[in-house]
Design a protein around this motif. Structure first.
Motif, PDB file in Angstrom:
ATOM      1  N   HIS A  23      -0.061   0.757  -0.375  1.00  0.00           N
ATOM      2  CA  HIS A  23       1.279   0.275  -0.647  1.00  0.00           C
ATOM      3  C   HIS A  23       0.582  -1.455  -1.144  1.00  0.00           C
ATOM      4  O   HIS A  23       0.041  -2.039  -0.338  1.00  0.00           O
ATOM      5  CB  HIS A  23       2.489   0.228  -0.145  1.00  0.00           C
ATOM      6  CG  HIS A  23       3.703  -0.175  -0.738  1.00  0.00           C
ATOM      7  ND1 HIS A  23       3.906  -1.577  -0.885  1.00  0.00           N
ATOM      8  CD2 HIS A  23       4.446   0.234  -1.681  1.00  0.00           C
ATOM      9  CE1 HIS A  23       5.219  -1.717  -1.868  1.00  0.00           C
ATOM     10  NE2 HIS A  23       5.382  -0.537  -2.337  1.00  0.00           N
ATOM     11  N   SER A  24       1.238  -1.784  -2.301  1.00  0.00           N
ATOM     12  CA  SER A  24       1.036  -3.029  -2.729  1.00  0.00           C
ATOM     13  C   SER A  24       1.229  -4.306  -1.704  1.00  0.00           C
ATOM     14  O   SER A  24       0.823  -5.355  -1.902  1.00  0.00           O
ATOM     15  CB  SER A  24       1.660  -3.438  -4.105  1.00  0.00           C
ATOM     16  OG  SER A  24       1.714  -2.258  -4.954  1.00  0.00           O
ATOM     17  N   GLN A  31      -6.356  -3.192   0.493  1.00  0.00           N
ATOM     18  CA  GLN A  31      -6.081  -2.760  -1.101  1.00  0.00           C
ATOM     19  C   GLN A  31      -7.607  -2.493  -1.429  1.00  0.00           C
ATOM     20  O   GLN A  31      -7.938  -1.593  -2.398  1.00  0.00           O
ATOM     21  CB  GLN A  31      -5.205  -3.485  -1.821  1.00  0.00           C
ATOM     22  CG  GLN A  31      -3.955  -3.631  -1.144  1.00  0.00           C
ATOM     23  CD  GLN A  31      -2.968  -4.264  -2.146  1.00  0.00           C
ATOM     24  OE1 GLN A  31      -2.966  -3.701  -3.423  1.00  0.00           O
ATOM     25  NE2 GLN A  31      -2.119  -4.950  -1.654  1.00  0.00           N
ATOM     26  N   THR A  37      -3.784   2.258  -5.009  1.00  0.00           N
ATOM     27  CA  THR A  37      -2.595   1.240  -4.675  1.00  0.00           C
ATOM     28  C   THR A  37      -1.564   1.095  -5.886  1.00  0.00           C
ATOM     29  O   THR A  37      -1.518   1.668  -6.741  1.00  0.00           O
ATOM     30  CB  THR A  37      -3.526  -0.379  -4.663  1.00  0.00           C
ATOM     31  OG1 THR A  37      -3.537  -0.500  -6.128  1.00  0.00           O
ATOM     32  CG2 THR A  37      -4.544  -0.252  -3.830  1.00  0.00           C
ATOM     33  N   GLY A  38      -0.597   0.481  -5.297  1.00  0.00           N
ATOM     34  CA  GLY A  38       0.772   0.457  -6.178  1.00  0.00           C
ATOM     35  C   GLY A  38       2.000   0.575  -5.372  1.00  0.00           C
ATOM     36  O   GLY A  38       2.121   0.531  -4.281  1.00  0.00           O
ATOM     37  N   ASP A  39       3.146   0.969  -6.342  1.00  0.00           N
ATOM     38  CA  ASP A  39       4.403   0.949  -5.623  1.00  0.00           C
ATOM     39  C   ASP A  39       4.511   2.370  -5.199  1.00  0.00           C
ATOM     40  O   ASP A  39       3.816   3.416  -5.290  1.00  0.00           O
ATOM     41  CB  ASP A  39       5.544   0.539  -6.603  1.00  0.00           C
ATOM     42  CG  ASP A  39       5.584   1.510  -7.987  1.00  0.00           C
ATOM     43  OD1 ASP A  39       4.988   2.620  -7.941  1.00  0.00           O
ATOM     44  OD2 ASP A  39       6.599   1.205  -8.725  1.00  0.00           O
ATOM     45  N   LYS A  42       4.195   5.309  -7.719  1.00  0.00           N
ATOM     46  CA  LYS A  42       3.133   5.825  -8.191  1.00  0.00           C
ATOM     47  C   LYS A  42       2.282   6.421  -6.880  1.00  0.00           C
ATOM     48  O   LYS A  42       1.461   7.709  -7.299  1.00  0.00           O
ATOM     49  CB  LYS A  42       2.366   4.450  -8.513  1.00  0.00           C
ATOM     50  CG  LYS A  42       0.925   4.561  -8.997  1.00  0.00           C
ATOM     51  CD  LYS A  42       0.534   3.156  -9.631  1.00  0.00           C
ATOM     52  CE  LYS A  42      -0.989   3.294  -9.582  1.00  0.00           C
ATOM     53  NZ  LYS A  42      -1.611   1.872  -9.837  1.00  0.00           N
ATOM     54  N   SER A 129      11.385   1.660  -9.114  1.00  0.00           N
ATOM     55  CA  SER A 129      10.856   1.660 -10.578  1.00  0.00           C
ATOM     56  C   SER A 129      11.399   2.960 -11.402  1.00  0.00           C
ATOM     57  O   SER A 129      11.441   3.034 -12.389  1.00  0.00           O
ATOM     58  CB  SER A 129       9.370   2.053 -10.609  1.00  0.00           C
ATOM     59  OG  SER A 129       8.764   2.988  -9.943  1.00  0.00           O
ATOM     60  N   THR A 214       7.335  -3.161  -7.411  1.00  0.00           N
ATOM     61  CA  THR A 214       6.479  -4.018  -7.041  1.00  0.00           C
ATOM     62  C   THR A 214       5.291  -3.986  -8.231  1.00  0.00           C
ATOM     63  O   THR A 214       5.006  -5.020  -8.731  1.00  0.00           O
ATOM     64  CB  THR A 214       5.669  -3.720  -5.655  1.00  0.00           C
ATOM     65  OG1 THR A 214       5.544  -2.468  -5.694  1.00  0.00           O
ATOM     66  CG2 THR A 214       6.777  -4.166  -4.679  1.00  0.00           C
ATOM     67  N   SER A 215       4.965  -2.896  -8.660  1.00  0.00           N
ATOM     68  CA  SER A 215       4.069  -2.620  -9.844  1.00  0.00           C
ATOM     69  C   SER A 215       4.652  -3.240 -11.175  1.00  0.00           C
ATOM     70  O   SER A 215       4.019  -3.743 -11.977  1.00  0.00           O
ATOM     71  CB  SER A 215       3.711  -1.142 -10.114  1.00  0.00           C
ATOM     72  OG  SER A 215       3.333  -0.697  -9.102  1.00  0.00           O
ATOM     73  N   ASP A 219       2.454  -5.809 -13.416  1.00  0.00           N
ATOM     74  CA  ASP A 219       2.320  -5.391 -14.781  1.00  0.00           C
ATOM     75  C   ASP A 219       2.936  -6.584 -15.763  1.00  0.00           C
ATOM     76  O   ASP A 219       2.263  -7.029 -16.668  1.00  0.00           O
ATOM     77  CB  ASP A 219       3.001  -4.177 -15.217  1.00  0.00           C
ATOM     78  CG  ASP A 219       2.002  -3.039 -14.387  1.00  0.00           C
ATOM     79  OD1 ASP A 219       1.198  -3.198 -14.003  1.00  0.00           O
ATOM     80  OD2 ASP A 219       2.771  -1.839 -14.707  1.00  0.00           O
TER      81      ASP A 219
END
Ligand code: 13P
Ligand code: SF4
Length: 303
Positions: A23-24, A31, A37-39, A42, A129, A214-215, A219
């Motif tokens: 996770h981010s 990472q 990696t990501g929210d 994802k 998200s 978070t993603s 972005d």
């Protein structure tokens, strides 16, 4: 030393065909060795599609449970056995059964930050998200949103056509940020855009230029032409953004935005999982997996 350990982790995971998800919010050095990696949304999708038989989740317990529910035939290991999410424990299955009696005609929407035992009694899951999109696609006007009243309030405000019932729960890390922190940060950095996670309170979110996962925050900041940002989510996101966008400036909304559970994973934990000497293997009864998967599958279908 860190580089040597990272190199050994990369060698072992390749040799053993093991996938590492991070996770981010976990530390940058973890990472760097992760496959994905990501929210949380994802990661849950990638875990389902991945070909390897063993997954190591560097995050918190509900994320590893979600991987297991989506891929019951795989071995899923939580790298830091003590990493829980306090929000996920806030509502018990018995309490939800009682709530459902009070709101019989409501579709129960659970934030994915919940236990598998609770998911068994929910209609559909959402992540930060996907919450808006999924709730907008639910046919029922009446939605009982658990457990995060702040993410729920965000959904309620954006979807006035829905009747969203909230309960009193939330993330202790994000919910602790006060509106005064926003006023102070904006005074100190008047040109900065404010990007916040919807787990923050409405009085914090109302000042935001962007609200997202978070993603989503990463972005937005990467693509934006702006040069300065106040980051209203776990402090690692501000650090990560500063690392990947050295020509921009990132300020944490509050230095208390630290999730101790997410920070509990170390490189040594990951190494120990790979050598079979650590981590927590996630095991659940088949029936629980089947029942809990209904609301996660619904999330993947609608999201
Ligand atoms: P995301 O859905 O943005 O990954 O958030 C998960 C989480 O735990 C935030 O506190
Ligand atoms: Fe749970 Fe909050 Fe930590 Fe996310 S930041 S894992 S919601 S305690």
């Amino acid at each position: 030393m860190i580089k040597d350990l990272q190199a050994e982790i990369l060698r072992l995971k390749k040799e053993k065909n093991i996938t590492i998800l991070a996770h981010s919010y976990v530390a940058e050095e973890i990472q760097e060795i992760a496959d994905y990696t990501g929210d949380s949304f994802k990661l849950s999708q990638l875990a389902q599609q991945d070909k390897n038989d063993t997954l190591i989740m560097c995050g918190v317990h509900f994320m590893a449970e979600t991987c297991k529910i989506l891929s019951p035939e795989k071995k899923v290991i939580l790298s830091s056995p003590c990493a829980g999410c306090p929000m996920a424990e806030q509502v018990s299955a018995d309490e939800l059964i009682e709530l459902k009696k009070q709101y019989p005609d409501y579709t129960v929407v659970a934030y994915i930050n919940t236990t598998a035992a609770l998911k068994e009694h929910c209609d559909v899951c959402v992540t930060s998200s996907s919450a808006l999109e999924i709730c907008s696609k639910i046919e029922n006007k009446n939605i009982l949103f658990i457990p995060d009243c702040n993410l729920g309030a965000f959904v309620k405000e954006k979807l006035p056509e829905k009747n969203v019932q909230l309960i009193n729960g939330g993330c202790p890390v994000h919910a602790a940020v006060k509106e005064q922190a926003v006023l102070d940060a904006k005074a100190a950095h008047p040109d900065a855009l404010l990007l916040v996670h919807p787990e923050c309170k409405p009085e914090v979110c109302k000042h935001a230029d962007y609200i997202g996962s978070t993603s989503g925050i990463v972005d937005y900041a990467v693509k934006s032409d702006a040069k300065e940002f106040i980051i209203g989510t776990e402090i690692s996101i501000a650090e990560h953004l500063q690392y990947i966008c050295p020509d921009k400036k990132f300020y944490p909304l509050s230095k208390n935005l630290i999730c101790a559970d997410m920070k509990s994973t170390t490189l040594v934990d990951v190494y120990n999982c790979l050598t079979g000497n650590g981590g927590l293997e996630i095991n659940m009864p088949d029936e629980q997996i089947k029942r809990a998967s209904v609301c996660i599958d619904k999330m993947l279908e609608l999201g």
